[in-house]
Design an enzyme around this catalytic site. Structure first.
Site, short mmCIF file in Angstrom:
data_model
loop_
_atom_site.label_atom_id
_atom_site.label_comp_id
_atom_site.label_asym_id
_atom_site.label_seq_id
_atom_site.Cartn_x
_atom_site.Cartn_y
_atom_site.Cartn_z
N ASP A 1 37.08 36.40 43.29
CA ASP A 1 38.34 36.05 42.62
C ASP A 1 38.86 34.70 43.13
O ASP A 1 38.67 34.36 44.29
CB ASP A 1 39.37 37.14 42.89
N ASN B 1 38.61 31.58 41.18
CA ASN B 1 38.00 30.37 40.60
C ASN B 1 39.01 29.54 39.82
O ASN B 1 39.05 28.31 39.93
CB ASN B 1 36.84 30.75 39.68
N ARG C 1 42.36 29.49 40.04
CA ARG C 1 43.37 28.89 40.91
C ARG C 1 42.80 27.71 41.70
O ARG C 1 43.48 26.71 41.93
CB ARG C 1 43.94 29.95 41.86
N ARG D 1 39.61 25.70 34.16
CA ARG D 1 39.14 26.89 34.88
C ARG D 1 37.62 26.92 35.02
O ARG D 1 37.09 27.35 36.04
CB ARG D 1 39.63 28.15 34.18
N HIS E 1 34.61 27.95 38.04
CA HIS E 1 33.44 28.83 37.91
C HIS E 1 32.16 28.10 38.29
O HIS E 1 31.29 28.67 38.97
CB HIS E 1 33.34 29.36 36.47
N SER F 1 33.95 41.34 33.93
CA SER F 1 34.43 42.70 33.61
C SER F 1 34.60 42.87 32.11
O SER F 1 34.63 41.89 31.35
CB SER F 1 35.77 42.96 34.31
N GLU G 1 37.23 43.64 30.74
CA GLU G 1 38.54 43.06 30.43
C GLU G 1 38.49 41.54 30.29
O GLU G 1 39.37 40.93 29.68
CB GLU G 1 39.56 43.45 31.49
N ARG H 1 40.00 36.85 27.86
CA ARG H 1 40.34 35.50 28.29
C ARG H 1 40.13 34.51 27.14
O ARG H 1 39.48 34.84 26.14
CB ARG H 1 39.48 35.10 29.49
N LEU I 1 16.25 41.98 49.62
CA LEU I 1 17.64 42.22 49.24
C LEU I 1 17.70 42.52 47.76
O LEU I 1 17.04 41.86 46.96
CB LEU I 1 18.49 40.97 49.56
N ARG J 1 37.28 41.35 48.72
CA ARG J 1 37.95 40.67 47.61
C ARG J 1 38.54 39.36 48.12
O ARG J 1 39.24 39.34 49.13
CB ARG J 1 39.05 41.51 47.00
N SER K 1 40.76 46.23 40.62
CA SER K 1 40.39 45.66 39.31
C SER K 1 39.26 46.41 38.61
O SER K 1 38.35 45.79 38.06
CB SER K 1 40.04 44.17 39.46
#
Length: 245
Positions: free
Chosen positions: A19, A21, A23, A32, A36, A64, A66, A70, A130, A187, A195
């Site tokens: 979270d 990016n 700002r 924005r 990213h 997400s 949601e 955007r 991994l 976070r 979220s």
């Protein structure tokens, strides 16, 4: 910081809500999507950092359900960036022995994203150092509802009895059925929210919130989160005296 990490007390699985990016970009007077794009180095650092420490699983909340709400320009830019990044980073994943997989409803992603994801997952399928999981078009509530639908259908068909449904059976129908629950959830950006991320899986995860914006997050920040994790006592509902050997 890395030198004081206890190698015998590492989380097997770390999940990250990436979270900040937007700002970060706003502080620099940019769009924005600029944030990213500059977040890719943070992904590299955290992935390499986990691999170097011997942590087996890393899950990143990339997009997400949601996030479709955007602005269209931002969503389109994110999808394009996702395609470019996957193409560019696949060789590095193989070099570092990182297996790529996804959770979420990938069918809604643009076809170019789906094709590049499929190829990257096929190319890295044999890597074992991994497992890097990208949560794409994902939400915890969606995942739980989908699992419930599948089990309800099996019960309606008489293939299972409702009495057979327990924690283990339910978990086997979640997207994350092939990976352990995360012991540590990080976070960034100082927000104190989950979220809609891994709602079932984080029942006993340690939560670590940092004010660092995601594009600025580096290995030292990962190390600080792990050190904070190692300073906590994980009791799983028991009392301290019960946890002592």
């Amino acid at each position: 910081m890395k030198e004081i990490i206890d190698p015998n007390n590492l989380p097997q699985h770390i999940a990250v809500i990436m979270d900040g990016n937007g700002r970060w970009a706003k502080k620099k007077g940019a769009a924005r999507i600029f944030g990213h794009r500059n977040a890719i180095q943070a992904v590299r650092d955290v992935t390499e950092g986990c691999a170097e420490l011997g942590i087996g699983y890393l899950t990143l909340y990339a997009f997400s359900t949601e996030n479709w709400a955007r602005p269209k320009a931002e969503v389109d830019g994110l999808m394009e960036l996702l395609v470019q990044t996957i193409r560019k980073e696949t060789k590095t994943l193989i070099k570092n022995k990182v297996k790529l997989q996804t959770i979420g409803d990938a069918d809604r992603l643009p076809e170019s994203c789906q094709e590049n994801l499929r190829k990257a997952m096929e190319d890295t399928a044999d890597q074992e150092r991994l497992t890097l999981t990208l949560a794409l078009n994902y939400s915890g509530r969606w995942e739980i509802v989908e699992a419930a639908k599948k089990l309800a259908a099996l019960a309606a068909e008489g293939k299972i009895s409702p009495d057979q449904i327990d924690h283990d059976l339910f978990a086997s129908y979640l997207n994350t059925n092939n990976i352990p629950d995360p012991e540590l959830l990080i976070r960034t950006s100082g927000e104190m929210r989950i979220s809609n991320f891994l709602l079932w899986q984080i029942a006993y995860s340690e939560l670590y919130m940092t004010d660092v914006l995601w594009p600025d997050f580096r290995k030292k920040d990962l190390h600080e989160a792990i050190i904070a994790y190692q300073r906590r006592e994980r009791r799983f509902g028991k009392i301290s005296e019960q946890m002592k050997p």
